[in-house]
Design a protein around this motif. Sequence first.
Motif, PDB file in Angstrom:
ATOM      1  N   GLY A  52       0.841  -1.272   0.098  1.00  0.00           N
ATOM      2  CA  GLY A  52       0.225   0.095  -0.165  1.00  0.00           C
ATOM      3  C   GLY A  52       0.752   1.234   0.071  1.00  0.00           C
ATOM      4  O   GLY A  52       2.090   1.286  -0.077  1.00  0.00           O
ATOM      5  N   ARG A  53      -0.087   2.259   0.213  1.00  0.00           N
ATOM      6  CA  ARG A  53       0.568   3.887   0.120  1.00  0.00           C
ATOM      7  C   ARG A  53      -0.287   4.729   0.637  1.00  0.00           C
ATOM      8  O   ARG A  53      -1.531   4.433   0.791  1.00  0.00           O
ATOM      9  CB  ARG A  53       1.113   4.156  -1.221  1.00  0.00           C
ATOM     10  CG  ARG A  53       0.126   4.484  -2.211  1.00  0.00           C
ATOM     11  CD  ARG A  53       0.355   4.995  -3.558  1.00  0.00           C
ATOM     12  NE  ARG A  53       1.591   4.310  -4.330  1.00  0.00           N
ATOM     13  CZ  ARG A  53       2.308   4.630  -5.512  1.00  0.00           C
ATOM     14  NH1 ARG A  53       2.122   5.812  -5.563  1.00  0.00           N
ATOM     15  NH2 ARG A  53       2.953   3.791  -5.789  1.00  0.00           N
ATOM     16  N   GLY A  54       0.387   5.738   1.223  1.00  0.00           N
ATOM     17  CA  GLY A  54      -0.640   6.879   1.781  1.00  0.00           C
ATOM     18  C   GLY A  54      -1.280   6.056   3.057  1.00  0.00           C
ATOM     19  O   GLY A  54      -0.768   5.635   3.843  1.00  0.00           O
ATOM     20  N   THR A  55      -2.617   6.314   3.165  1.00  0.00           N
ATOM     21  CA  THR A  55      -3.168   5.750   4.501  1.00  0.00           C
ATOM     22  C   THR A  55      -3.389   4.392   4.463  1.00  0.00           C
ATOM     23  O   THR A  55      -3.781   3.623   5.404  1.00  0.00           O
ATOM     24  CB  THR A  55      -4.806   6.361   4.561  1.00  0.00           C
ATOM     25  OG1 THR A  55      -5.326   6.121   3.147  1.00  0.00           O
ATOM     26  CG2 THR A  55      -4.823   7.847   4.692  1.00  0.00           C
ATOM     27  N   THR A  56      -3.232   3.653   3.272  1.00  0.00           N
ATOM     28  CA  THR A  56      -3.233   2.132   3.383  1.00  0.00           C
ATOM     29  C   THR A  56      -1.822   1.359   3.244  1.00  0.00           C
ATOM     30  O   THR A  56      -1.752   0.419   3.303  1.00  0.00           O
ATOM     31  CB  THR A  56      -3.739   1.615   1.751  1.00  0.00           C
ATOM     32  OG1 THR A  56      -2.857   2.045   0.824  1.00  0.00           O
ATOM     33  CG2 THR A  56      -5.036   2.387   1.632  1.00  0.00           C
ATOM     34  N   TRP A  57      -0.780   2.362   3.504  1.00  0.00           N
ATOM     35  CA  TRP A  57       0.370   1.946   3.706  1.00  0.00           C
ATOM     36  C   TRP A  57       0.751   0.973   5.156  1.00  0.00           C
ATOM     37  O   TRP A  57       0.075   1.429   5.988  1.00  0.00           O
ATOM     38  CB  TRP A  57       1.691   3.146   3.724  1.00  0.00           C
ATOM     39  CG  TRP A  57       2.926   2.439   4.162  1.00  0.00           C
ATOM     40  CD1 TRP A  57       3.969   2.345   2.927  1.00  0.00           C
ATOM     41  CD2 TRP A  57       3.577   2.078   5.270  1.00  0.00           C
ATOM     42  NE1 TRP A  57       4.887   1.994   3.443  1.00  0.00           N
ATOM     43  CE2 TRP A  57       5.032   1.910   4.705  1.00  0.00           C
ATOM     44  CE3 TRP A  57       3.399   2.144   6.328  1.00  0.00           C
ATOM     45  CZ2 TRP A  57       6.003   1.531   5.557  1.00  0.00           C
ATOM     46  CZ3 TRP A  57       4.396   1.582   7.293  1.00  0.00           C
ATOM     47  CH2 TRP A  57       5.608   1.243   6.906  1.00  0.00           C
ATOM     48  N   SER A  58       1.239  -0.147   5.005  1.00  0.00           N
ATOM     49  CA  SER A  58       1.518  -1.177   6.356  1.00  0.00           C
ATOM     50  C   SER A  58       2.888  -2.069   5.941  1.00  0.00           C
ATOM     51  O   SER A  58       3.261  -1.904   4.766  1.00  0.00           O
ATOM     52  CB  SER A  58       0.172  -2.121   6.195  1.00  0.00           C
ATOM     53  OG  SER A  58       0.255  -2.872   5.118  1.00  0.00           O
ATOM     54  N   ALA A  59       3.098  -2.273   7.115  1.00  0.00           N
ATOM     55  CA  ALA A  59       4.578  -3.337   7.082  1.00  0.00           C
ATOM     56  C   ALA A  59       4.171  -4.422   7.950  1.00  0.00           C
ATOM     57  O   ALA A  59       3.821  -4.128   9.070  1.00  0.00           O
ATOM     58  CB  ALA A  59       5.684  -2.455   7.396  1.00  0.00           C
ATOM     59  N   VAL A  60       4.453  -5.562   7.466  1.00  0.00           N
ATOM     60  CA  VAL A  60       4.487  -6.894   8.279  1.00  0.00           C
ATOM     61  C   VAL A  60       5.875  -7.540   8.313  1.00  0.00           C
ATOM     62  O   VAL A  60       6.462  -7.624   7.248  1.00  0.00           O
ATOM     63  CB  VAL A  60       3.176  -7.770   7.802  1.00  0.00           C
ATOM     64  CG1 VAL A  60       3.211  -8.820   8.592  1.00  0.00           C
ATOM     65  CG2 VAL A  60       1.939  -6.890   7.634  1.00  0.00           C
ATOM     66  N   ALA A  61       6.222  -8.007   9.476  1.00  0.00           N
ATOM     67  CA  ALA A  61       7.414  -8.715   9.509  1.00  0.00           C
ATOM     68  C   ALA A  61       7.366 -10.062   8.927  1.00  0.00           C
ATOM     69  O   ALA A  61       6.123 -10.883   9.041  1.00  0.00           O
ATOM     70  CB  ALA A  61       7.756  -8.847  10.903  1.00  0.00           C
ATOM     71  N   THR A  62       8.406 -10.380   8.292  1.00  0.00           N
ATOM     72  CA  THR A  62       8.336 -11.674   7.712  1.00  0.00           C
ATOM     73  C   THR A  62       8.852 -12.839   8.672  1.00  0.00           C
ATOM     74  O   THR A  62       9.286 -12.492   9.714  1.00  0.00           O
ATOM     75  CB  THR A  62       9.300 -11.828   6.331  1.00  0.00           C
ATOM     76  OG1 THR A  62      10.498 -11.288   6.723  1.00  0.00           O
ATOM     77  CG2 THR A  62       8.794 -10.772   5.566  1.00  0.00           C
ATOM     78  N   GLU A  63       9.131 -14.128   8.495  1.00  0.00           N
ATOM     79  CA  GLU A  63       9.351 -15.076   9.337  1.00  0.00           C
ATOM     80  C   GLU A  63      10.959 -14.871   9.404  1.00  0.00           C
ATOM     81  O   GLU A  63      11.407 -14.973  10.557  1.00  0.00           O
ATOM     82  CB  GLU A  63       9.364 -16.536   8.859  1.00  0.00           C
ATOM     83  CG  GLU A  63       7.765 -16.964   8.767  1.00  0.00           C
ATOM     84  CD  GLU A  63       7.592 -18.510   8.318  1.00  0.00           C
ATOM     85  OE1 GLU A  63       8.846 -18.954   7.930  1.00  0.00           O
ATOM     86  OE2 GLU A  63       6.504 -18.961   8.186  1.00  0.00           O
ATOM     87  N   SER A  64      11.563 -14.241   8.306  1.00  0.00           N
ATOM     88  CA  SER A  64      12.997 -14.216   8.475  1.00  0.00           C
ATOM     89  C   SER A  64      13.048 -12.784   9.690  1.00  0.00           C
ATOM     90  O   SER A  64      14.057 -12.824  10.403  1.00  0.00           O
ATOM     91  CB  SER A  64      13.581 -13.854   7.358  1.00  0.00           C
ATOM     92  OG  SER A  64      13.780 -14.848   6.235  1.00  0.00           O
ATOM     93  N   GLY A  65      12.107 -11.710   9.514  1.00  0.00           N
ATOM     94  CA  GLY A  65      12.303 -10.730  10.392  1.00  0.00           C
ATOM     95  C   GLY A  65      12.154 -11.197  11.754  1.00  0.00           C
ATOM     96  O   GLY A  65      12.921 -10.491  12.766  1.00  0.00           O
ATOM     97  N   VAL A  66      11.407 -12.020  12.004  1.00  0.00           N
ATOM     98  CA  VAL A  66      10.841 -12.474  13.400  1.00  0.00           C
ATOM     99  C   VAL A  66      12.061 -13.243  13.776  1.00  0.00           C
ATOM    100  O   VAL A  66      12.574 -12.779  15.043  1.00  0.00           O
ATOM    101  CB  VAL A  66       9.704 -13.076  13.505  1.00  0.00           C
ATOM    102  CG1 VAL A  66       9.480 -13.810  14.817  1.00  0.00           C
ATOM    103  CG2 VAL A  66       8.387 -12.408  13.005  1.00  0.00           C
ATOM    104  N   ALA A  67      12.757 -14.080  13.128  1.00  0.00           N
ATOM    105  CA  ALA A  67      13.974 -14.906  13.583  1.00  0.00           C
ATOM    106  C   ALA A  67      15.091 -13.614  14.052  1.00  0.00           C
ATOM    107  O   ALA A  67      15.859 -13.969  14.684  1.00  0.00           O
ATOM    108  CB  ALA A  67      14.158 -15.640  12.763  1.00  0.00           C
TER     109      ALA A  67
END
Length: 452
Positions: A52-67
Amino acid sequence: MPHSPNYLNDRQLQVLTWAVAGSADGSFALGDYAHRITARALESRGLLKVTGRGTTWSAVATESGVARLAAEQSVDRVQEQALTAGAQLIADVISAGGSLDVTGTGDLRTDWDALVRNANQSKARPPGQHLTRAARAGSGRTVLRFKPNYWELTDKPDVPVPSRLRTMHAAVQKYADDADWQYVSRAHASRAARVLEALARASEQLGMEVHAGKPWWNPPRTWQQSRQDASHLVVLREPHSFRITVRELKGEGSERRDHTRPSSSRLPRWQEMQHYTFVSTGRLEVETSGPGLSSFMVRDTRSQTLESQLGRVLQAIEVGSLEARDLADLVAERERLAREQWESAMTQAQAEWELEQRVELLNRRAEEWERRDRVARYVAALEVIPDLQAEDVRWLVWARDWLASTPTPLPARTFELPAPRREELQRYLHGWSAYGRKAAPPRTGFPEQSGE
């Protein structure tokens, strides 16, 4: 020093932690989109998924990010970061010339002792030196400085242990003849004597004197003094003496001793005085104490025998002597500075007292001058009055005679003041004592104390 490509800086770790925690709204200032740029950088490394972008922008951690976040928060990673901070601290102190005042540079949570410990584990620490934190009680100052690491600067001597004792050192002979004092079970007394003999011979070969110690029950000292002075050997390394004691470690399974019931056989006094029965283990330890040393111990372990560690005992004596010398030098320097401060305070107090005395005298003379001047003007006014009566004329004559006999009130002897008394100086000293640097004012009726 450049970081590895896999390195995450504090900002990246902050954004990654935020994403793993669920990307809560309001975590970043309104209108601040810098975290989105950081998130794109983390996405390129496979640690986040950005949509997304603007108000719909979001970021989610991947499994690699969690590890990866879990790895960053692991104990090893925290220790690695601490060591990195320690290396930086070492560099800062070196840049400051070996002494760095860090007062006020940290917050209330800053654990300077932990930072110093981590710094001393760093490979950046100069060989033969270790970082210390100096903070005088009540001073509010924290100073980091290097001091010699005598464990690295001194050698560990070789201490051979004889397999048999044909002749004994006089101090060891005294130990061997007194079972009440041996602190080891009978089966291991011979080994303990050989350990003491090895230490006595090696000490004398290094130029030190060796004397017999004293049991802890030796009168006429108090129990506490006796415990502090008790030892099997006393090693004199001028000008300090160190105490060496050998004992056997106690095993498990001991029972409480009933002192009201007579024992079937006489026990050595060191066992008889204990509240629990002694369970032999055959494991010995040597304790060394003295100036510059906290209680230093070596003992039998699974990987090392006591005999293989005796060199560290004599090295500890050398280290303790050097530490005691440095401490004595430091105390002497503090004493010198304190004396100079006291003498300076006394000089300043005397100057303030003299100034006050002169000002007070000047004020008194000024008041006398004003009184004489007022009388002179009064007499001058009387002289111009015509047809004074006889009584007034007699008064005027007397007033003229008084003015003629009264000298001009100059502040004579202003610069020849008597020496001030100590109690007169006390109020100018701002916490110091006029009776000596460490003295208190004498009680009423006692002679005055001399200054140090």
